[in-house]
Design a protein around this motif. Structure first.
Motif, short mmCIF file in Angstrom:
data_model
loop_
_atom_site.label_atom_id
_atom_site.label_comp_id
_atom_site.label_asym_id
_atom_site.label_seq_id
_atom_site.Cartn_x
_atom_site.Cartn_y
_atom_site.Cartn_z
N GLN A 42 35.43 -17.66 -10.83
CA GLN A 42 34.65 -16.60 -11.47
C GLN A 42 33.44 -17.21 -12.16
OE1 GLN A 42 35.48 -13.38 -11.33
NE2 GLN A 42 34.10 -12.50 -12.82
N PRO A 43 32.24 -16.66 -11.95
CA PRO A 43 31.07 -17.18 -12.68
C PRO A 43 31.29 -17.08 -14.18
CG PRO A 43 30.43 -15.48 -11.08
CD PRO A 43 31.92 -15.54 -11.10
N SER A 44 30.74 -18.02 -14.92
CA SER A 44 30.89 -18.02 -16.37
C SER A 44 30.26 -16.75 -16.95
CB SER A 44 30.23 -19.25 -16.96
OG SER A 44 30.33 -19.23 -18.36
N GLU A 45 31.03 -16.00 -17.68
CA GLU A 45 30.57 -14.75 -18.27
C GLU A 45 30.95 -14.73 -19.74
OE1 GLU A 45 28.98 -11.96 -19.50
OE2 GLU A 45 28.79 -11.63 -17.34
N PRO A 46 29.96 -14.96 -20.63
CA PRO A 46 30.29 -15.03 -22.06
C PRO A 46 30.80 -13.72 -22.62
CG PRO A 46 27.91 -15.08 -21.75
CD PRO A 46 28.53 -15.17 -20.39
N LEU A 47 30.51 -12.60 -21.98
CA LEU A 47 30.96 -11.30 -22.48
C LEU A 47 32.21 -10.81 -21.78
CD1 LEU A 47 27.50 -9.55 -22.88
CD2 LEU A 47 28.92 -10.59 -24.65
N LEU A 48 32.97 -11.72 -21.17
CA LEU A 48 34.14 -11.35 -20.39
C LEU A 48 35.13 -10.51 -21.20
CD1 LEU A 48 35.34 -11.78 -17.57
CD2 LEU A 48 36.61 -13.68 -18.51
N SER A 49 35.45 -10.94 -22.41
CA SER A 49 36.41 -10.17 -23.21
C SER A 49 35.82 -8.84 -23.65
CB SER A 49 36.91 -10.99 -24.40
OG SER A 49 35.83 -11.37 -25.23
N ALA A 50 34.52 -8.78 -23.86
CA ALA A 50 33.88 -7.52 -24.24
C ALA A 50 33.88 -6.54 -23.07
CB ALA A 50 32.44 -7.77 -24.70
N LEU A 51 33.81 -7.07 -21.85
CA LEU A 51 33.82 -6.22 -20.66
C LEU A 51 35.21 -5.73 -20.30
CD1 LEU A 51 31.35 -8.28 -18.45
CD2 LEU A 51 30.90 -6.09 -19.56
N GLY A 52 36.23 -6.28 -20.96
CA GLY A 52 37.59 -5.85 -20.71
C GLY A 52 38.34 -6.72 -19.73
N GLY A 53 37.78 -7.85 -19.38
CA GLY A 53 38.50 -8.78 -18.51
C GLY A 53 37.72 -9.16 -17.28
N VAL A 54 38.43 -9.73 -16.35
CA VAL A 54 37.83 -10.27 -15.14
C VAL A 54 37.23 -9.16 -14.30
CG1 VAL A 54 38.33 -11.57 -13.05
CG2 VAL A 54 39.51 -12.13 -15.16
N THR A 55 36.03 -9.40 -13.78
CA THR A 55 35.39 -8.43 -12.91
C THR A 55 35.26 -9.04 -11.51
OG1 THR A 55 33.22 -9.26 -13.56
CG2 THR A 55 34.07 -7.38 -14.78
N GLY A 56 35.43 -8.23 -10.50
CA GLY A 56 35.24 -8.67 -9.13
C GLY A 56 36.41 -9.38 -8.48
N ILE A 57 37.48 -9.62 -9.22
CA ILE A 57 38.60 -10.37 -8.65
C ILE A 57 39.31 -9.56 -7.56
CG2 ILE A 57 40.31 -9.70 -10.36
CD1 ILE A 57 41.40 -12.61 -10.10
N GLN A 58 39.38 -8.24 -7.71
CA GLN A 58 40.07 -7.42 -6.73
C GLN A 58 39.42 -7.55 -5.36
OE1 GLN A 58 40.72 -3.31 -7.77
NE2 GLN A 58 41.27 -2.76 -5.69
N SER A 59 38.10 -7.52 -5.29
CA SER A 59 37.43 -7.62 -3.99
C SER A 59 37.65 -8.99 -3.36
CB SER A 59 35.94 -7.31 -4.12
OG SER A 59 35.32 -8.23 -4.97
N ARG A 60 37.69 -10.05 -4.19
CA ARG A 60 37.93 -11.40 -3.64
C ARG A 60 39.35 -11.52 -3.09
NH1 ARG A 60 35.62 -13.14 -8.43
NH2 ARG A 60 37.44 -14.38 -8.96
N ILE A 61 40.32 -10.96 -3.79
CA ILE A 61 41.71 -11.01 -3.31
C ILE A 61 41.85 -10.18 -2.03
CG2 ILE A 61 44.08 -10.31 -3.83
CD1 ILE A 61 43.51 -11.13 -6.75
N GLU A 62 41.23 -8.99 -2.02
CA GLU A 62 41.29 -8.16 -0.81
C GLU A 62 40.64 -8.86 0.37
OE1 GLU A 62 39.59 -4.44 -2.05
OE2 GLU A 62 41.48 -3.77 -2.96
N ALA A 116 24.82 -14.09 -31.91
CA ALA A 116 26.05 -14.73 -32.40
C ALA A 116 27.27 -14.08 -31.76
CB ALA A 116 26.12 -14.62 -33.93
N ALA A 117 27.21 -12.77 -31.54
CA ALA A 117 28.34 -12.06 -30.92
C ALA A 117 28.56 -12.55 -29.50
CB ALA A 117 28.09 -10.56 -30.93
N VAL A 118 27.48 -12.69 -28.74
CA VAL A 118 27.61 -13.18 -27.36
C VAL A 118 28.22 -14.58 -27.36
CG1 VAL A 118 26.31 -13.94 -25.32
CG2 VAL A 118 25.77 -11.76 -26.40
N GLN A 119 27.77 -15.42 -28.28
CA GLN A 119 28.33 -16.77 -28.37
C GLN A 119 29.82 -16.71 -28.74
OE1 GLN A 119 26.35 -19.29 -31.21
NE2 GLN A 119 27.25 -21.14 -30.37
N SER A 120 30.18 -15.84 -29.66
CA SER A 120 31.59 -15.71 -30.06
C SER A 120 32.45 -15.17 -28.92
CB SER A 120 31.72 -14.80 -31.28
OG SER A 120 31.16 -15.42 -32.41
N PHE A 121 31.92 -14.19 -28.19
CA PHE A 121 32.67 -13.69 -27.03
C PHE A 121 32.89 -14.82 -26.03
CE2 PHE A 121 31.23 -9.23 -28.07
CZ PHE A 121 32.51 -8.70 -28.21
N GLY A 122 31.88 -15.67 -25.85
CA GLY A 122 31.97 -16.78 -24.92
C GLY A 122 32.99 -17.83 -25.33
#
Length: 137
Positions: A42-62, A116-122
């Motif tokens: 998964q590409p590094s995404e500092p806002l991953l937890s703010a987005l609610g989790g991993v994005t795009g994994i379903q399409s890769r598994i499918e 600072a929030a983006v850094q903390s999410f990261g």
């Protein structure tokens, strides 16, 4: 081909063969390792937890499932067994730390400190927090 960094012996056993050698067979897939590889790609995404989790994994598994099917290979995903004694407590503590880090990041965001929030999410490296009813006890 991904390798298990932590297991030198197994890495030395890796051999490449044509995919056609596996046609019309079933293979065992270590589900934990497979998901770990998927999450690490998964590409590094500092806002991953703010987005609610991993994005795009379903399409890769499918896509992987489609590839196995196209080559007439049936994957059997083998999941870990019962947790070791004390493992639940460690997982709960890590989940609580992840939640606290996310709360701190949202507090910074709501106080107008977006950078600072983006850094903390990261800093919150937990890719997935499994909520357990015992959290907070």
């Amino acid at each position: 081909m991904p390798t298990l960094i932590e297991d030198t012996y197994i890495n030395l056993q890796v051999a490449n063969h044509p995919l056609s050698d596996l046609e019309n067979t079933a293979i065992a897939v270590d589900a934990t390792y497979y998901l770990h590889v998927q999450l690490d790609s998964q590409p590094s995404e500092p806002l991953l937890s703010a987005l609610g989790g991993v994005t795009g994994i379903q399409s890769r598994i499918e896509h992987d499932l489609d590839q196995w099917s196209a080559h007439k290979v049936v994957p059997f995903f083998i999941f870990d067994g019962q947790n070791l004694k004390g493992q639940d407590e460690v997982n709960i503590r890590r989940a609580q730390e992840g939640i606290a880090q996310t709360d701190r990041a949202w507090e910074q965001y709501f106080n107008g400190r977006a950078d600072a929030a983006v850094q903390s999410f990261g800093l919150n490296t937990s890719m997935c927090i499994l909520l357990d009813p015992r959290i907070g006890e």
